[in-house]
Design a protein around this motif. Structure first.
Motif, mmCIF file in Angstrom:
data_model
loop_
_atom_site.group_PDB
_atom_site.id
_atom_site.type_symbol
_atom_site.label_atom_id
_atom_site.label_comp_id
_atom_site.label_asym_id
_atom_site.label_seq_id
_atom_site.Cartn_x
_atom_site.Cartn_y
_atom_site.Cartn_z
ATOM 1 N N LEU A 135 0.640 -1.280 0.249
ATOM 2 C CA LEU A 135 0.113 0.246 -0.052
ATOM 3 C C LEU A 135 1.161 1.448 -0.013
ATOM 4 C CD1 LEU A 135 -3.114 -0.812 2.420
ATOM 5 C CD2 LEU A 135 -2.666 -0.275 0.027
ATOM 6 N N PHE A 136 1.700 1.047 0.645
ATOM 7 C CA PHE A 136 2.795 2.019 0.918
ATOM 8 C C PHE A 136 3.439 2.302 -0.571
ATOM 9 C CE2 PHE A 136 2.068 2.771 5.731
ATOM 10 C CZ PHE A 136 1.769 3.927 5.525
ATOM 11 N N VAL A 137 3.686 1.625 -1.343
ATOM 12 C CA VAL A 137 4.297 1.723 -2.664
ATOM 13 C C VAL A 137 3.907 1.919 -3.105
ATOM 14 C CG1 VAL A 137 5.475 -0.535 -4.108
ATOM 15 C CG2 VAL A 137 6.596 -0.188 -1.400
ATOM 16 N N PHE A 138 2.940 1.618 -3.192
ATOM 17 C CA PHE A 138 1.757 2.228 -4.714
ATOM 18 C C PHE A 138 1.896 3.190 -4.086
ATOM 19 C CE2 PHE A 138 -2.495 2.452 -6.181
ATOM 20 C CZ PHE A 138 -1.953 3.107 -7.753
ATOM 21 N N ALA A 139 1.331 3.867 -3.016
ATOM 22 C CA ALA A 139 0.621 5.832 -2.759
ATOM 23 C C ALA A 139 2.106 5.981 -3.028
ATOM 24 C CB ALA A 139 1.074 5.062 -1.552
ATOM 25 N N ILE A 140 3.466 6.197 -2.740
ATOM 26 C CA ILE A 140 4.698 6.360 -2.609
ATOM 27 C C ILE A 140 5.012 6.697 -3.973
ATOM 28 C CG2 ILE A 140 6.805 7.408 -2.065
ATOM 29 C CD1 ILE A 140 5.886 6.665 0.755
ATOM 30 N N ALA A 141 5.174 5.709 -5.098
ATOM 31 C CA ALA A 141 5.660 5.492 -6.465
ATOM 32 C C ALA A 141 4.651 6.084 -7.333
ATOM 33 C CB ALA A 141 6.075 4.172 -6.439
ATOM 34 N N ALA A 142 3.852 5.784 -6.962
ATOM 35 C CA ALA A 142 2.920 6.695 -7.748
ATOM 36 C C ALA A 142 2.862 8.265 -7.679
ATOM 37 C CB ALA A 142 0.806 6.631 -6.812
ATOM 38 N N MET A 143 2.712 8.779 -5.937
ATOM 39 C CA MET A 143 2.885 10.434 -5.548
ATOM 40 C C MET A 143 3.955 10.450 -6.532
ATOM 41 S SD MET A 143 1.051 11.688 -2.393
ATOM 42 C CE MET A 143 1.875 10.009 -1.382
ATOM 43 N N ALA A 144 5.159 10.018 -5.983
ATOM 44 C CA ALA A 144 6.993 10.714 -6.968
ATOM 45 C C ALA A 144 6.789 10.438 -8.711
ATOM 46 C CB ALA A 144 7.976 9.902 -6.248
ATOM 47 N N THR A 145 6.657 9.784 -9.072
ATOM 48 C CA THR A 145 6.457 9.761 -10.825
ATOM 49 C C THR A 145 5.230 10.900 -10.665
ATOM 50 O OG1 THR A 145 5.600 7.575 -10.500
ATOM 51 C CG2 THR A 145 5.194 8.183 -12.111
ATOM 52 N N PHE A 146 4.509 10.696 -10.317
ATOM 53 C CA PHE A 146 3.211 11.917 -10.785
ATOM 54 C C PHE A 146 4.385 13.653 -10.086
ATOM 55 C CE2 PHE A 146 0.009 15.569 -10.419
ATOM 56 C CZ PHE A 146 -0.528 15.508 -11.358
ATOM 57 N N ALA A 147 4.779 13.700 -9.646
ATOM 58 C CA ALA A 147 5.536 14.697 -8.680
ATOM 59 C C ALA A 147 6.938 15.655 -9.939
ATOM 60 C CB ALA A 147 6.878 14.795 -7.706
ATOM 61 N N ARG A 148 7.065 14.344 -10.455
ATOM 62 C CA ARG A 148 8.241 14.429 -11.735
ATOM 63 C C ARG A 148 7.301 15.006 -12.805
ATOM 64 N NH1 ARG A 148 10.547 8.185 -13.429
ATOM 65 N NH2 ARG A 148 12.082 9.879 -14.272
ATOM 66 N N ILE A 149 6.409 15.467 -12.965
ATOM 67 C CA ILE A 149 5.786 16.274 -14.441
ATOM 68 C C ILE A 149 5.677 17.834 -14.160
ATOM 69 C CG2 ILE A 149 4.612 14.068 -14.870
ATOM 70 C CD1 ILE A 149 2.233 15.468 -13.844
ATOM 71 N N PHE A 150 5.823 17.995 -12.885
ATOM 72 C CA PHE A 150 5.892 19.042 -11.622
ATOM 73 C C PHE A 150 6.767 20.330 -12.643
ATOM 74 C CE2 PHE A 150 3.112 18.118 -9.034
ATOM 75 C CZ PHE A 150 2.643 19.024 -8.582
ATOM 76 N N ASN B 50 -1.212 7.346 -15.558
ATOM 77 C CA ASN B 50 0.571 7.265 -15.713
ATOM 78 C C ASN B 50 1.250 6.591 -14.273
ATOM 79 O OD1 ASN B 50 3.073 6.882 -17.260
ATOM 80 N ND2 ASN B 50 3.541 8.077 -16.110
ATOM 81 N N SER B 51 0.724 7.193 -12.693
ATOM 82 C CA SER B 51 1.169 7.575 -12.262
ATOM 83 C C SER B 51 0.580 6.503 -11.821
ATOM 84 C CB SER B 51 1.455 9.137 -11.117
ATOM 85 O OG SER B 51 1.473 10.107 -11.753
ATOM 86 N N LEU B 52 -0.412 6.297 -11.764
ATOM 87 C CA LEU B 52 -0.919 5.462 -11.107
ATOM 88 C C LEU B 52 -0.519 3.625 -11.200
ATOM 89 C CD1 LEU B 52 -4.743 5.598 -10.005
ATOM 90 C CD2 LEU B 52 -2.636 6.141 -8.497
ATOM 91 N N LYS B 53 0.012 3.656 -13.007
ATOM 92 C CA LYS B 53 0.004 2.735 -13.746
ATOM 93 C C LYS B 53 1.404 2.234 -13.011
ATOM 94 C CE LYS B 53 0.282 2.649 -17.734
ATOM 95 N NZ LYS B 53 -0.021 2.970 -19.163
ATOM 96 N N ALA B 54 2.889 3.523 -13.190
ATOM 97 C CA ALA B 54 3.741 3.150 -11.683
ATOM 98 C C ALA B 54 3.722 2.642 -10.684
ATOM 99 C CB ALA B 54 4.771 4.376 -11.601
ATOM 100 N N GLY B 55 2.458 2.863 -9.780
ATOM 101 C CA GLY B 55 2.791 1.937 -8.864
ATOM 102 C C GLY B 55 2.401 0.711 -8.830
ATOM 103 N N LEU B 56 1.863 0.774 -9.844
ATOM 104 C CA LEU B 56 1.044 -1.169 -9.943
ATOM 105 C C LEU B 56 2.413 -1.732 -10.716
ATOM 106 C CD1 LEU B 56 -1.678 -2.540 -9.676
ATOM 107 C CD2 LEU B 56 -1.300 -2.311 -12.679
ATOM 108 N N SER B 57 3.172 -1.720 -10.979
ATOM 109 C CA SER B 57 4.115 -2.782 -11.561
ATOM 110 C C SER B 57 5.056 -2.515 -11.128
ATOM 111 C CB SER B 57 4.741 -1.622 -13.105
ATOM 112 O OG SER B 57 5.581 -0.721 -13.115
ATOM 113 N N ILE B 58 5.414 -1.703 -9.786
ATOM 114 C CA ILE B 58 6.370 -1.662 -8.494
ATOM 115 C C ILE B 58 5.562 -3.394 -7.751
ATOM 116 C CG2 ILE B 58 7.811 -1.262 -6.708
ATOM 117 C CD1 ILE B 58 7.992 1.602 -8.270
#
Lengths: 454, 454
Positions: A135-150, B50-58
Motif C-alpha cells: 500500500l505504501f509503495v503504491f501510494a508513494i511511487a504514484a505520488m513521486a511519479t506524478f511529482a516528476r511532471i511538475f 500513468n502515476s497509478l500505473k507506475a505504482g502498480l508495476s512496482i
C-alpha cells in the motif's frame, strides 16, 4: 549497389568471392566509422579525455573489489558503487554534480522512509506485512511519479525522484525477506556515496568541463553570428542590386541559422550550471538565468535577420536604381548594428563592460533618422511601388533590427552589473599594473643580478 | 511579506504566534501545490493514470519477493527486477519499449562479453587477473562512452550503451570475487527481463499513451495554429487601419508563437515513436520522419507570420488611406492560405487526403496576381513611400506566405501517400456503407421485433 552487383558478376558465384566482398564492405564501414570518430574527436577533444576519465573512474571503484580490507567492509553491496560510478559520470561537472547530489540525497531520504514503513509493517503481523508495504509503495511511487511532471521539479530533480522511488521500493520490499534491513540500507547509502565521490572527484580533478563556461561561450557566439551577418548584409545586398546575378560565396552569411535551435540546449545548460562551484571567472551564484534572457532576445533578432536574408537568397532584382543615399544609410544601419553586436559578444566573452556599443547604436539611429527624412522628402516617388517594395521592406526591417540590438544591449548591461563585469578602464589599468609590476620585478631581478654580479 | 510583518506585530513575539504563522505559511504552500497538481492533472488526465500505473508495476514486481517459489528461484537478484521496473517505466509506450529493449539487449551483450573477459583473465593467474580485467574494463568503458556522442547512436541507444558499460563492468569486476559468475550473469539477465516485461505489459495494457499519436496531433495542431492566425490576420490588420487604436482582444492570434519551441520535442517524439508497434490507425513502420519535415516547414512559415504579427502588435498607423482593392486582395490571400492550412491540419488529424487545399492555394495565387497588377497600374503613386512601406511590406510577406503554404501542402501530400491516407470519397462511401449497414441492421431488428410481437 550497381558496383557491387557488377563485382559479383565478375567474381562469379564462388564462396570465396562473396567472403571477399563481405570483408571489403566491413572494412569500408569500419573506415567510415573511424573517420566519423576522428571528426567528433577533433571537433571537441574534451570528448576523448571524457571517455578516458569515465574508464578511469570505473577502475578506481573496482579497487574496492580487489583490495581485501575494502571488500570485506562492503561485501556484495560493492556492486552499487560500480553502478553509481557508471550512471553518475557525465560529460560536464554540473551534470555529474547534479546527478550525484540528487542520488545521495534521494537514497538517504528514501532509505529512511523505507525503514519507517518497515517498522510500521512489522506491527501488522506476517500476513499483513506485505499488504501494508505494498500500500505504501503504491501510494508513494504514484505520488513521486506524478511529482516528476511538475516543471520545476522536472528541471532540477527528475533523476533524484526516480532514485527516490527506486530506493524506497527496494528497501521496503526487501525488508520482507532481509534479516538486517538497517544494515543493508546503510551499506547501500555508503557504497553509493563512495561511487558518487569517486565519479565526482575524477570529473572535477582531471580536465574538468564546466557547462557554465560552455553556456557563456554559446550565448556570446550566437550574438557574434548575428553581428557577422549584419556587418556583411549591407554590402552584399546593395552590391547584388548593382551587379545583377550574384555568384560569389555567401556562406559566411548563413552562420546565424544555427541560433534558432539552441533554446532547449541553453535551458538545459543553465539548469546544470547552477550545480557548479565557483571556477575561474565564474563564482558559485553566477546569474545563469540572465543568459537565457539574452539567448531569447538573440533568437528574436535572428528571426528578423532570417527575413532579411530572404532578400539576398531570392535574388530579387528590381528594374529601378536605388538612390545611393538610401543604400548608404541602410548599409550604415546594418554595419553599425553589426559592430554593436560583435562588441557585445566580445564583452560577454572577456567579461568586460562594453563601452562603444551605445555609440554604434546611436550611429545607426542617426542613419535611421536620415533614411526616414529621405523617404519623406519624396526622393523616390516616381518609381513603381511594388518594384520598390523589397527595398522599403529591407529598410523597415533594419529599423526593427536596431530595436532588437538595443534590447540585447540592455540585457547584456544587466548581465554585466549582475556578474560584476570589469570596466575597460579598470581592466586596462589592471593590465598596466601587472605590466608595471613585471617591469619592477624584472628591474629588481636585474638589480639582484647586478648585486650578485658585484 | 508586508502582511506577515503586520501579523507578527499584532500577535506579539509569542512562541504560539510564530507557530501559527509557520503553520499558515505551510498550509498556504500546500494549497498552492495542490492547486498546481490539480491543474497538471486536468491539463492531461493521462498523467494521473500513468502515476497509478507506475505504482502498480512496482507492486507486481514485488510479488516476486512475497511468493515463495518465485523468490527461491531468483534470490537476492530480485532487486534488479524492482530496479528495472522503476527505471524502465516511462510515460509513453515508445519510451518504455525503447528503454526495455535497449536494457535487455545491452545486458545480454555485455554479460556475454564480461564472461569472455573473465575466461581470458583467469588464464593469467590470480595476480594478473585484476590487471587484465581492469585493462579490458578501461578500454571498453572508454570506447562505449565515446560511442555515446555519435549523433545516431545517441538518439537511438544512449541508454543501451550506458547499461552496456554498467553490466560489463559489473560482471567483469564481480568475476574476481564471485564463485559462479555464469549463474550470477544469467540470473541478472532473467530478473531484468522479468522487470522489463512487467513494466512494458502494464504500460501497454492499461490506457496506453502512444507517443506517435501525440506527435501526429502536435504537428496537426501547429499547422492549425498558423491557419487560425492567417484567417484572422487580414480582417484584424486592415480593420485596425481603419478604426485607429485597436482595443479588442487579439489573444487568439498569438497561438502560433508556441510553434517555435517544438523542434527538439518533435525530434525526440519521432525517435521514440519508431519503437511503437502498430496501433489504431498507425502501422508499425509509419513514416514518422515525414512529420519532422512538415514540422520544420511549419516553423519556417511561423517566422513569416511572426513578422506579419509585428505589424499588428506595433499598431503602425499611416496617415494615408489604403485603397480598398489592396485591402481586399491582401485579406483574400491571408484568408485562403488560412483555410488551406486548416484543411491540411484536419486532413492530417483525420488521415484523409485534403481535397480543396489546392483550390484555396489557387485562389490566393489569383489574389496575388491581382495585387501585383494593381501595384503596377500605379494606383497608389501619389502617396509617400515610407508611409506606404508597412502595407507594401505586408503585401510582400503575404506573397511569401503563399509559397510556405504550398510547401507545407506538398509535404502533407507526401505524408498522405506514404501513410496511405484515404480519399474523402472512399472514406465517405465507407461511412455511407456503415450507415446503410446500420439501417439494414435496424430494419432487421425491427423486423425481428415485429416477428416476436406477432
Amino acid at each position: 549497389m550497381a558496383a557491387v552487383t557488377s563485382n559479383q558478376e565478375k567474381a562469379g558465384p564462388s564462396i570465396c568471392g562473396y567472403h571477399f566482398q563481405w570483408l571489403a564492405l566491413l572494412a569500408k564501414s569500419l573506415l567510415e566509422l573511424a573517420r566519423q570518430a576522428k571528426k567528433l574527436g577533433e571537433d571537441d577533444p574534451r570528448r576523448i579525455i571524457n571517455s578516458l576519465k569515465a574508464g578511469l573512474s570505473i577502475i578506481l571503484v573496482s579497487l574496492f573489489y580487489y583490495v581485501e580490507p575494502l571488500y570485506s567492509s562492503f561485501g556484495v553491496n560493492t556492486t552499487s558503487a560500480v553502478m553509481t560510478a557508471v550512471v553518475i559520470f557525465e560529460f560536464s561537472v554540473g551534470a555529474t554534480l547534479g546527478k550525484g547530489v540528487n542520488k545521495m540525497l534521494a537514497t538517504l531520504g528514501a532509505g529512511a522512509l523505507g525503514l519507517g514503513v518497515h517498522r510500521l509493517a512489522t506491527l501488522s503481523g506476517k500476513t499483513g506485512e506485505p499488504i501494508v508495504i505494498d500500500l505504501f509503495v503504491f501510494a508513494i511511487a504514484a505520488m513521486a511519479t506524478f511529482a516528476r511532471i511538475f516543471p520545476r521539479l522536472k528541471a532540477k530533480c527528475d533523476y533524484g525522484l526516480m532514485i527516490f522511488i527506486l530506493t524506497f521500493s527496494l528497501v521496503s520490499v526487501s525488508s520482507y525477506r532481509e534479516e538486517n534491513i538497517q544494515k543493508m540500507a546503510l551499506e547501500r547509502l555508503l557504497t553509493i556515496t563512495v561511487g558518487c565521490f569517486i565519479a565526482i572527484l575524477v570529473n572535477i580533478c582531471i580536465c574538468p568541463v564546466w557547462i557554465g563556461e560552455d553556456l557563456h561561450n554559446l550565448v556570446a557566439l550566437n550574438i557574434e553570428k548575428l553581428g557577422i551577418f549584419l556587418q556583411g548584409f549591407g554590402g552584399e545586398y546593395f552590391e547584388m542590386y548593382e551587379e545583377g546575378l550574384p555568384s560569389k560565396d555567401r556562406s559566411f552569411l548563413q552562420g546565424y541559422k544555427s541560433v534558432f535551435n539552441t533554446q532547449s540546449r541553453e535551458e538545459n545548460m543553465a539548469n546544470l550550471a547552477r550545480w557548479e562551484p565557483g571556477h575561474g571567472r565564474f563564482r558559485f551564484r553566477h546569474p545563469w538565468e540572465q543568459y537565457l534572457t539574452i539567448g531569447s532576445l538573440t533568437r528574436q533578432c535572428a528571426i528578423k535577420i532570417d527575413v532579411l536574408n530572404n532578400y539576398i537568397d531570392r535574388q530579387i532584382q528590381p528594374s529601378l536604381e536605388i538612390p545611393s543615399q538610401v543604400k548608404e544609410h541602410c548599409t550604415m544601419i546594418s554595419l553599425e548594428c553589426g559592430k554593436a553586436l560583435k562588441e557585445l559578444s566580445s564583452s560577454i566573452r572577456m567579461m568586460i563592460r562594453a563601452e562603444t556599443t551605445l555609440l554604434h547604436i546611436g550611429n545607426s539611429k542617426i542613419a535611421a533618422e536620415n533614411l526616414k527624412s529621405l523617404f519623406i522628402s519624396g526622393l523616390w516617388k516616381e518609381a513603381d511601388p511594388l518594384e520598390r517594395a523589397p527595398a522599403t521592406a529591407v529598410a523597415s526591417l533594419l529599423l526593427e533590427v536596431i530595436e532588437c540590438t538595443e534590447r540585447i544591449s540592455n540585457a547584456v548591461q544587466e548581465l554585466a552589473s549582475l556578474a560584476g563585469f570589469q570596466n575597460m578602464e579598470s581592466s586596462r589599468s589592471l593590465e598596466q599594473q601587472q605590466e608595471s609590476n613585471q617591469r619592477i620585478h624584472s628591474i629588481n631581478l636585474q638589480n639582484h643580478e647586478i648585486t650578485i654580479g658585484e
